[in-house]
Design an enzyme around this catalytic site. Sequence first.
Site, PDB file in Angstrom:
ATOM      1  N   HIS A  29       0.826  -1.206   0.000  1.00 59.97           N
ATOM      2  CA  HIS A  29       0.000   0.000   0.000  1.00 59.97           C
ATOM      3  C   HIS A  29       0.864   1.262   0.000  1.00 59.97           C
ATOM      4  O   HIS A  29       0.655   2.168  -0.818  1.00 59.97           O
ATOM      5  CB  HIS A  29      -0.905  -0.020   1.239  1.00 59.97           C
ATOM      6  CG  HIS A  29      -1.817   1.155   1.357  1.00 59.97           C
ATOM      7  ND1 HIS A  29      -3.131   1.125   0.954  1.00 59.97           N
ATOM      8  CD2 HIS A  29      -1.605   2.419   1.835  1.00 59.97           C
ATOM      9  CE1 HIS A  29      -3.688   2.301   1.170  1.00 59.97           C
ATOM     10  NE2 HIS A  29      -2.783   3.112   1.714  1.00 59.97           N
ATOM     11  N   GLU A  30       1.820   1.330   0.906  1.00 61.67           N
ATOM     12  CA  GLU A  30       2.661   2.522   1.003  1.00 61.67           C
ATOM     13  C   GLU A  30       3.584   2.662  -0.196  1.00 61.67           C
ATOM     14  O   GLU A  30       3.912   3.777  -0.605  1.00 61.67           O
ATOM     15  CB  GLU A  30       3.476   2.477   2.299  1.00 61.67           C
ATOM     16  CG  GLU A  30       2.636   2.519   3.567  1.00 61.67           C
ATOM     17  CD  GLU A  30       1.789   3.784   3.659  1.00 61.67           C
ATOM     18  OE1 GLU A  30       2.219   4.834   3.136  1.00 61.67           O
ATOM     19  OE2 GLU A  30       0.690   3.709   4.231  1.00 61.67           O
ATOM     20  N   HIS A  33       1.802   4.609  -2.778  1.00 65.58           N
ATOM     21  CA  HIS A  33       1.910   6.054  -2.548  1.00 65.58           C
ATOM     22  C   HIS A  33       3.287   6.565  -2.975  1.00 65.58           C
ATOM     23  O   HIS A  33       3.398   7.588  -3.659  1.00 65.58           O
ATOM     24  CB  HIS A  33       1.704   6.368  -1.065  1.00 65.58           C
ATOM     25  CG  HIS A  33       0.307   6.141  -0.576  1.00 65.58           C
ATOM     26  ND1 HIS A  33      -0.807   6.504  -1.298  1.00 65.58           N
ATOM     27  CD2 HIS A  33      -0.159   5.607   0.589  1.00 65.58           C
ATOM     28  CE1 HIS A  33      -1.901   6.205  -0.601  1.00 65.58           C
ATOM     29  NE2 HIS A  33      -1.526   5.658   0.536  1.00 65.58           N
TER      30      HIS A  33
END
Length: 443
Positions: A29-30, A33
């Site tokens: 997920h990160e 980003h």
Amino acid sequence: MSDLIPQFGGTLWTLAAFFVALAVIVTVHEFGHYYIGRLSGIRAEVFSVGFGPRLLSRRDRRGTLWQLAAIPLGGYVRFLGDANAASAGTGRPVDPALRRQTLTGAPLWARFATLLAGPVFNFVLSILIFGGFAMFQGLPTEEPQVGTIAEAPPGTVNDLQPGDRILALGGQPVETWRDIGRVAETLPVASHQDWHVLRDGAEVTVRGPDPMPARISGVAPRSAAADAGLQAGDVVLAIDSQPVSRFTQMRQAVEAAEGQPLVLQVWRPGTGIADYTLVPKMQDLPAEAGGYERRWLIGVTGGESFFSPATRSAGPLESLWLGTLQTWGIITSSLSGMWAMISGQIDSCNLGGAISIAESTGQAASAGGGNFLWWIAVLSAAIGFLNLLPIPVLDGGHLMFYAWEAVTGRPPSDKALNLLTAIGMAAVLSLMIFGLSNDLFCP
């Protein structure tokens, strides 16, 4: 004291599996980003797996510090100028010449893409895992053909052979795997059935097992069956001393018990026969006619006979499409389940918290690497969906603010942002506490 050792070991295993799954999902997920932010011209100062004191770190040529922290409860990306690890707040002062490289100073499209990338990468992870299973395990052939023969309890009649093309079952013609299930419902329960097959160019009738025996093909995490220790491949021989030959008989016995304890006599390959005591749980399930229905369940799937279908290879595009369909199914079921709880169609106890997720993860890991990887895909899709909810402090909340800015031409005021962020934080904490209370007090 000796009785506590297995329990302590089980708790450690559950926690270890939970932290590994969480680390994989949050890191992906990160990274979404970070990667899309980098492509959009936003500089990441820190990429951290875990929180708290730094254990290991390395700074790359772009100036990003990659670190492993001591508390394995997630992770974060801190962009240039961020006030904190959550990229919330008014931000730290930076050189005006570098403002374009901050999240707050980047164009709207760059901010939107960077925030959206986290959940999208979670969905991509799920699609790749589900698609990988389809590619490497293969898909059943269109025509019903026997693949491999499974181990069965002593005395089971099974004269089927790998490569047999099934033409008829119990005297009724079949052309697809779906036909076998339809015909099976019309056959009387018996120790064996007549299978008409094409073998080596000749049609022969052989004796084979019931097409839907009481054989467990899957165990749901945190279910009565999982708590009792049942496993995929187990065959239920009797329930409360009453012989069981077909999976539908299991379902009838569980429903008739109405939540009372059941004693299952189970045969397990390589182990033999043993008794397992479990207590069915009441659960809300989607009904065929729409809506939901409440049923007593022990948390097993089955009905597969003592052979597996022949398989065909699945290409990359087909596998990815199937992975996308499975991921979309998790998203839609999460959305419908959430609405069903809000509207009162199902019990709020269906919402689990950190304890139930950890227990489910530990049980999935105990069932094998494949089950654990599959569960990671399920969690990744669910977490991606939850992060898209329009709640401040979640990615969906930030995207909501950006949508406001796109429509009005200006971002929400700092006062509005701070107020909405506080409300969002309270909502998230309340949801976490509610889920935790369900874990502790719901049956």
